[in-house]
Design an enzyme around this catalytic site. Structure first.
Site, PDB file in Angstrom:
ATOM      1  N   LYS A  93       0.816  -1.225   0.000  1.00  0.00           N
ATOM      2  CA  LYS A  93       0.000   0.000   0.000  1.00  0.00           C
ATOM      3  C   LYS A  93       0.846   1.270   0.000  1.00  0.00           C
ATOM      4  O   LYS A  93       2.049   1.232   0.254  1.00  0.00           O
ATOM      5  CB  LYS A  93      -0.972  -0.021   1.194  1.00  0.00           C
ATOM      6  N   ARG A 145      -3.764  -9.775   4.885  1.00  0.00           N
ATOM      7  CA  ARG A 145      -4.293  -9.812   3.512  1.00  0.00           C
ATOM      8  C   ARG A 145      -3.178  -9.341   2.573  1.00  0.00           C
ATOM      9  O   ARG A 145      -2.775  -8.184   2.646  1.00  0.00           O
ATOM     10  CB  ARG A 145      -5.526  -8.902   3.428  1.00  0.00           C
TER      11      ARG A 145
HETATM   12  N1  HH2 Z   1      -7.622  -3.438   1.114  1.00  0.00           N
HETATM   13  C1  HH2 Z   1      -8.026  -3.449  -0.177  1.00  0.00           C
HETATM   14  C2  HH2 Z   1      -9.162  -4.164  -0.551  1.00  0.00           C
HETATM   15  N2  HH2 Z   1      -9.865  -4.879   0.339  1.00  0.00           N
HETATM   16  N3  HH2 Z   1     -10.176  -5.651   2.548  1.00  0.00           N
HETATM   17  C3  HH2 Z   1      -9.791  -5.678   3.838  1.00  0.00           C
HETATM   18  N4  HH2 Z   1     -10.471  -6.409   4.738  1.00  0.00           N
HETATM   19  N5  HH2 Z   1      -8.693  -4.974   4.278  1.00  0.00           N
HETATM   20  C4  HH2 Z   1      -7.945  -4.207   3.421  1.00  0.00           C
HETATM   21  O1  HH2 Z   1      -6.976  -3.557   3.878  1.00  0.00           O
HETATM   22  C5  HH2 Z   1      -8.324  -4.166   2.040  1.00  0.00           C
HETATM   23  C6  HH2 Z   1      -9.469  -4.909   1.634  1.00  0.00           C
HETATM   24  C7  HH2 Z   1      -7.233  -2.702  -1.189  1.00  0.00           C
HETATM   25  O2  HH2 Z   1      -6.229  -3.529  -1.722  1.00  0.00           O
HETATM   26  P1  HH2 Z   1      -6.301  -4.301  -3.137  1.00  0.00           P
HETATM   27  O3  HH2 Z   1      -7.463  -5.227  -3.193  1.00  0.00           O
HETATM   28  O4  HH2 Z   1      -5.006  -4.930  -3.409  1.00  0.00           O
HETATM   29  O5  HH2 Z   1      -6.451  -3.154  -4.199  1.00  0.00           O
HETATM   30  P2  HH2 Z   1      -7.679  -2.610  -5.014  1.00  0.00           P
HETATM   31  O6  HH2 Z   1      -8.664  -2.075  -4.023  1.00  0.00           O
HETATM   32  O7  HH2 Z   1      -7.082  -1.543  -5.885  1.00  0.00           O
HETATM   33  O8  HH2 Z   1      -8.265  -3.773  -5.795  1.00  0.00           O
END
Ligand code: HH2
Length: 281
Positions: free
Chosen positions: A224, A258
């Protein structure tokens, strides 16, 4: 597979703290993996890899919630997910979590065999808690200030740890009032969701206060922006920083990390567990 109404017997049977939740984004625009797994073959290969590398669960999402992202309507989210849900329904080697804010999308994923709903809005859709209660699935309630499109526009808190803890406590109570078993709820402080770097650092130091609510804590810090801000590294070079931050969260009592980098995280957690006298078998 739609219409399957059987209840899940133990939706958290995969949970052994600490463990890794591997990320599968079937999106064209996620911040770390920009469309890499958006097609059906890519998604199936990613689920296989997440299982083989030792993740306890695979979190499948079809809406990017990165800062600045526009909301994706439920019908488009489901369209993106359909091939992946078909593959999941046919059988996969790892439990599945669905990362969605929409009850209709969660329902389709539970029908396909998902055991956990990962809801970054902590049940904002009025249909979400009744669905989870009815199916007996687990739910992860995450703290987010505002909406992804605008959440990084000058977020402010008096005491970020206290406010996030109070929010999660209230949403846990609301979930239980709606009929969800308390034993089926996970909590997440929402690193990067309407928080400055200082807020994120305070929350990582404050994990014990979140864990004191008595439910397993999920932390998503993988690659992040806060890791980039601390290390000066681009997204693809944030592994070491992500592992370090993740282990700090585990030291504070986090149960689930995660992550994008499953293999490396599992190794780090295995070393952590061995040093702390746990069972690494
Ligand atoms: N962060 C993201 C998405 N979902 N869910 C939980 N429980 N906690 C988190 O910190 C979290 C989450 C964002 O990360 P990512 O899915 O890699 O990216 P994007 O939202 O761009 O798909």
């Amino acid at each position: 597979m739609t219409g399957t109404l059987s209840r899940i017997s133990d939706p958290l049977s995969w949970l052994r703290a600490p463990c890794a939740m591997g990320i599968l984004n079937v999106t064209p625009d996620s911040f770390a993996d920009v469309g890499r797994h958006a097609g059906a073959p890519g998604a199936a290969a990613r689920i296989l890899a997440v299982a083989a590398e030792g993740a306890a669960i695979c979190d499948v999402g079809a809406e990017s919630t990165r800062p600045g992202a526009q909301a994706v309507p439920a019908h488009e989210e489901l369209r993106r997910l359909e091939p992946t849900l078909a593959a999941i329904a046919a059988g996969v080697d790892v439990p599945i979590s669905i990362d969605t804010r929409h009850a209709s999308t969660a329902r389709a994923a539970l029908d396909a065999g998902a055991v956990l709903v990962n809801d970054v809005s902590a049940g904002a859709d009025p249909g979400m808690f009744p669905l989870v209660a009815d199916r007996g699935s687990a739910i992860c309630l995450m703290h987010m200030r505002g909406e992804p499109a605008t959440m990084q526009d000058d977020p402010r808190y008096n005491d970020v740890v206290d406010e996030v803890r109070a929010f999660l406590e209230a949403r846990l109570e609301a979930a239980v009032s709606a009929g969800i078993a308390e034993a089926h709820v996970l909590l997440d402080p929402g690193i990067g969701f309407g928080k400055t770097l200082e807020h994120n650092l305070a929350l990582l130091r404050g994990i014990p206060a979140i864990a004191a609510l008595g439910r397993p804590v999920v932390v998503g810090v993988s690659r992040k922006g806060m890791i980039g801000a601390i290390t000066g590294r681009e997204i693809e070079d944030r592994l070491a920083g992500s592992l370090s931050a993740g282990l700090c969260a585990v030291a504070g009592g986090a149960a689930v990390l995660r992550v994008h980098d499953v293999c490396e995280t599992v190794d780090a957690l295995t070393a952590w567990t061995a040093i702390n006298g746990g069972d690494t078998a």
